[in-house]
Design a protein around this motif. Structure first.
Motif, short mmCIF file in Angstrom:
data_model
loop_
_atom_site.label_atom_id
_atom_site.label_comp_id
_atom_site.label_asym_id
_atom_site.label_seq_id
_atom_site.Cartn_x
_atom_site.Cartn_y
_atom_site.Cartn_z
N ASN A 51 -84.19 5.82 -13.63
CA ASN A 51 -82.75 5.83 -13.82
C ASN A 51 -82.08 5.73 -12.45
OD1 ASN A 51 -80.13 6.10 -14.67
ND2 ASN A 51 -80.30 8.25 -15.27
N PHE A 52 -81.55 4.56 -12.12
CA PHE A 52 -80.88 4.36 -10.85
C PHE A 52 -79.37 4.52 -10.96
CE2 PHE A 52 -84.80 1.74 -10.29
CZ PHE A 52 -85.37 2.50 -9.28
N GLN A 53 -78.90 5.12 -12.03
CA GLN A 53 -77.47 5.37 -12.21
C GLN A 53 -77.08 6.66 -11.49
OE1 GLN A 53 -76.36 3.75 -16.55
NE2 GLN A 53 -78.10 5.12 -16.55
N MET A 54 -76.02 6.61 -10.74
CA MET A 54 -75.63 7.74 -9.91
C MET A 54 -75.15 8.94 -10.73
SD MET A 54 -76.35 6.99 -6.85
CE MET A 54 -75.51 8.33 -6.02
N TYR A 55 -74.43 8.71 -11.82
CA TYR A 55 -73.84 9.83 -12.54
C TYR A 55 -74.03 9.76 -14.06
CZ TYR A 55 -70.04 6.40 -12.90
OH TYR A 55 -69.31 5.26 -13.11
N ARG A 56 -74.89 8.88 -14.52
CA ARG A 56 -75.12 8.77 -15.96
C ARG A 56 -76.57 9.13 -16.26
NH1 ARG A 56 -73.05 4.16 -16.41
NH2 ARG A 56 -70.99 4.87 -17.06
N GLN A 57 -76.79 10.06 -17.17
CA GLN A 57 -78.11 10.55 -17.50
C GLN A 57 -78.44 10.26 -18.95
OE1 GLN A 57 -78.27 14.85 -18.55
NE2 GLN A 57 -76.36 14.98 -17.42
N ILE A 58 -79.66 10.57 -19.36
CA ILE A 58 -80.05 10.54 -20.77
C ILE A 58 -80.34 11.98 -21.18
CG2 ILE A 58 -81.73 9.75 -22.46
CD1 ILE A 58 -82.09 7.23 -20.90
N ALA A 130 -79.54 12.04 -13.87
CA ALA A 130 -78.86 11.01 -13.10
C ALA A 130 -79.44 10.98 -11.69
CB ALA A 130 -77.36 11.29 -13.05
N TYR A 131 -79.57 9.78 -11.13
CA TYR A 131 -80.18 9.63 -9.81
C TYR A 131 -79.36 10.34 -8.73
CZ TYR A 131 -82.50 7.42 -5.85
OH TYR A 131 -83.18 7.20 -4.68
N GLY A 132 -78.04 10.27 -8.85
CA GLY A 132 -77.20 10.91 -7.84
C GLY A 132 -77.25 12.42 -7.89
N GLN A 133 -77.68 12.99 -9.00
CA GLN A 133 -77.73 14.43 -9.16
C GLN A 133 -79.10 15.00 -8.81
OE1 GLN A 133 -76.66 15.70 -13.08
NE2 GLN A 133 -76.65 17.87 -12.59
N ASP A 134 -80.16 14.35 -9.29
CA ASP A 134 -81.52 14.86 -9.06
C ASP A 134 -82.49 13.68 -9.07
OD1 ASP A 134 -83.90 16.20 -8.88
OD2 ASP A 134 -83.53 17.55 -10.58
N ALA A 138 -85.07 11.83 -12.15
CA ALA A 138 -84.47 10.63 -12.73
C ALA A 138 -85.53 9.61 -13.10
CB ALA A 138 -83.48 10.03 -11.74
N VAL A 139 -86.66 10.07 -13.62
CA VAL A 139 -87.77 9.18 -13.95
C VAL A 139 -88.52 9.75 -15.15
CG1 VAL A 139 -89.28 10.36 -12.29
CG2 VAL A 139 -89.84 8.04 -13.03
N SER A 140 -89.05 8.86 -15.97
CA SER A 140 -89.88 9.23 -17.11
C SER A 140 -91.00 8.22 -17.20
CB SER A 140 -89.05 9.25 -18.40
OG SER A 140 -89.81 9.72 -19.50
N ALA A 141 -92.20 8.66 -17.63
CA ALA A 141 -93.35 7.75 -17.61
C ALA A 141 -94.32 8.07 -18.74
CB ALA A 141 -94.07 7.83 -16.26
N THR A 306 -76.73 19.79 -20.74
CA THR A 306 -77.55 20.23 -19.62
C THR A 306 -77.42 19.24 -18.48
OG1 THR A 306 -79.10 21.19 -21.19
CG2 THR A 306 -79.87 20.93 -18.94
N GLN A 307 -77.26 19.74 -17.26
CA GLN A 307 -77.11 18.91 -16.07
C GLN A 307 -76.00 17.88 -16.26
OE1 GLN A 307 -81.28 17.57 -15.59
NE2 GLN A 307 -81.36 18.84 -13.76
N TRP A 308 -74.85 18.35 -16.70
CA TRP A 308 -73.69 17.49 -16.89
C TRP A 308 -73.19 16.94 -15.56
CZ3 TRP A 308 -69.73 19.22 -14.00
CH2 TRP A 308 -69.75 20.58 -13.63
N THR A 309 -72.44 15.85 -15.63
CA THR A 309 -71.79 15.30 -14.44
C THR A 309 -70.33 15.00 -14.75
OG1 THR A 309 -72.37 13.01 -15.00
CG2 THR A 309 -73.93 14.24 -13.61
#
Length: 434
Positions: A51-58, A130-134, A138-141, A306-309
């Motif tokens: 996830n290379f999005q700065m402020y958007r997470q899943i 989100a990448y900008g937060q943590d 920001a990775v899943s495999a 959780t881990q909102w932005t």
């Protein structure tokens, strides 16, 4: 014919425009397939979602990844994820594949699965930060063993029609493209090796695909005006017929806070009908500084964020001095001014925004240094231009409804030396100045 070509061109441009995020122009989710070994009838691949999005997470309940096989491939086994359906495997005798569907649907495993079913960065319930937060989260495999496939770089056919699905997810995925093979360390960390073959899939977010309505709204207030500007009515649509009053006895029933698999919210009845409200209050005015308060309220009884932005766009954020109970990170894109920043909670303190109710809010205050050339309380200047929560743009009040500055407000601009000294002393003492 000419009109048709113009229409097609406009449509193409529009499709790119809605997917482009000017605050995060390079943000995307990249799915990388690394073929790490060949098998008698196929290959074993490590699949990584970055996830290379700065402020958007899943968020939970997590991602769901799908694709179409190019031939008649099957999944023999998986580590770190699983297919939701096995499909028709009746032609196999003895060793039965994990999934025989032509269009498999894959989900992440939950934390705590046995160690032999895990690989690095798996088993987080589909949650990706989100990448900008943590960046580390920001990775899943997962790992997949594919059969009835090619066994060389020339005979392997790339999967097609990738989809990244889930409640509230609005991603469009491009075609798989072969890229230079990934170089990585061996498990013993003693030497480098590289994948036998690598391809990437890029998925970009479009809010219109996630929902036809916003998922948050913004309200305003200020110390210089008693007016509280609420969220616009039906900001998030009024299609939710099952809203519930905050004092309803139904809230005491077991299971009311249990999330549904389809992600349907259970909202507290409000005029705006949004899961999230962001309130911006202009709180204090000093000689060289001013202070604002930000409060985020959750109106969804079925969701813990959780881990909102929170992202805000305001011209004075380039002079932000202190943030008291949130973490702050400026978002500066190439060629732009520093007028946008991301706020998020402190770990183990307020990074979890509880469901609707007494604990369903987090708040902070920010101190900003005035730019005397542009600073003013007139015409709503002290309020943000745009606000995003978890990557979705929030519905803002109409500019003509902003709290107005009283006629006596010229005192802010015309002060004697004595008044200025009083304000400075008041600032040092932490007193409120109006």
């Amino acid at each position: 014919m000419k009109a048709v070509l113009v229409f097609v061109a406009i449509s193409v441009l529009f499709s790119y425009a809605v997917a482009y995020d000017p605050l995060d122009p390079s943000g995307n989710i990249t799915i990388k397939w690394d073929v790490i070994s060949w098998t008698p009838d196929g290959y074993v691949a490590a699949v990584t979602m970055n996830n290379f999005q700065m402020y958007r997470q899943i968020m939970s309940p997590g991602w769901t990844l799908g694709w179409s096989w190019a031939k008649k491939e099957v999944i023999w086994s998986m580590v770190g994820a699983q297919a939701t359906e096995q499909g028709d495997c009746s032609k196999f005798k003895g060793n039965i594949p994990h999934c025989c569907k032509r269009t498999p649907t894959i989900v992440d495993l939950l934390p705590g699965v046995p160690y032999n079913q895990q690989i690095a960065n798996c088993c987080k319930g589909g949650v990706i930060a989100a990448y900008g937060q943590d960046p580390a989260a920001a990775v899943s495999a997962f790992q997949v063993s594919v059969g009835l496939a090619g066994t060389t770089n020339k005979t392997v056919k790339l999967p097609k029609n990738f989809t990244l699905l889930g409640p509230g997810l609005g991603y469009t995925c491009g075609p798989a493209k072969i890229v230079p093979s990934t170089v990585y360390w061996t498990p013993d960390r003693r030497r480098k090796t590289q994948a036998l073959m690598t391809w990437n899939v890029t998925c970009t977010y479009t809010q219109m695909l996630a929902s036809r309505y916003p998922s948050c709204c913004v309200s305003f207030s200020s110390f210089y005006n008693s007016t509280i500007v609420p969220c616009p009515s039906c900001s998030c649509g009024c299609q939710h017929k099952n809203c519930i009053q905050k004092d309803s006895k139904l809230l005491t029933k077991a299971g009311v806070n249990t999330p549904r698999k389809d992600g349907q919210p259970l909202l507290q009845c409000t005029s705006h009908m949004c899961p999230i409200r962001v309130h911006w209050h202009v709180k204090l005015n000093y000689k060289d500084y001013w202070r604002a308060k930000i409060a985020i309220t959750n109106f969804n009884y079925r969701m813990n964020y959780t881990q909102w932005t929170l992202v805000a766009q305001h011209p004075n954020l380039n002079n932000i001095t202190e943030v008291f109970s949130f973490t702050y990170k400026p978002l500066v894109t190439y060629g732009s001014i520093n007028d946008t920043g991301m706020f998020y909670g402190l770990k183990y303190y307020n990074d979890l925004l509880m469901e609707a109710g007494p604990d369903g809010n987090v708040q902070s205050e920010i101190l900003l240094q005035k730019d005397l050339q542009t600073f003013t309380f007139k015409q709503g200047w002290a309020f943000p231009r745009k606000v995003y929560f978890n990557g979705d743009e929030c519905k803002m009040p109409s500019p003509d409804a902003y709290p107005y500055l009283p006629n006596s407000a010229h005192i802010f601009a015309k002060m004697t030396l004595q008044q200025s000294l009083i304000i400075l002393v008041s600032f040092l003492l932490g007193l409120r100045v109006v």
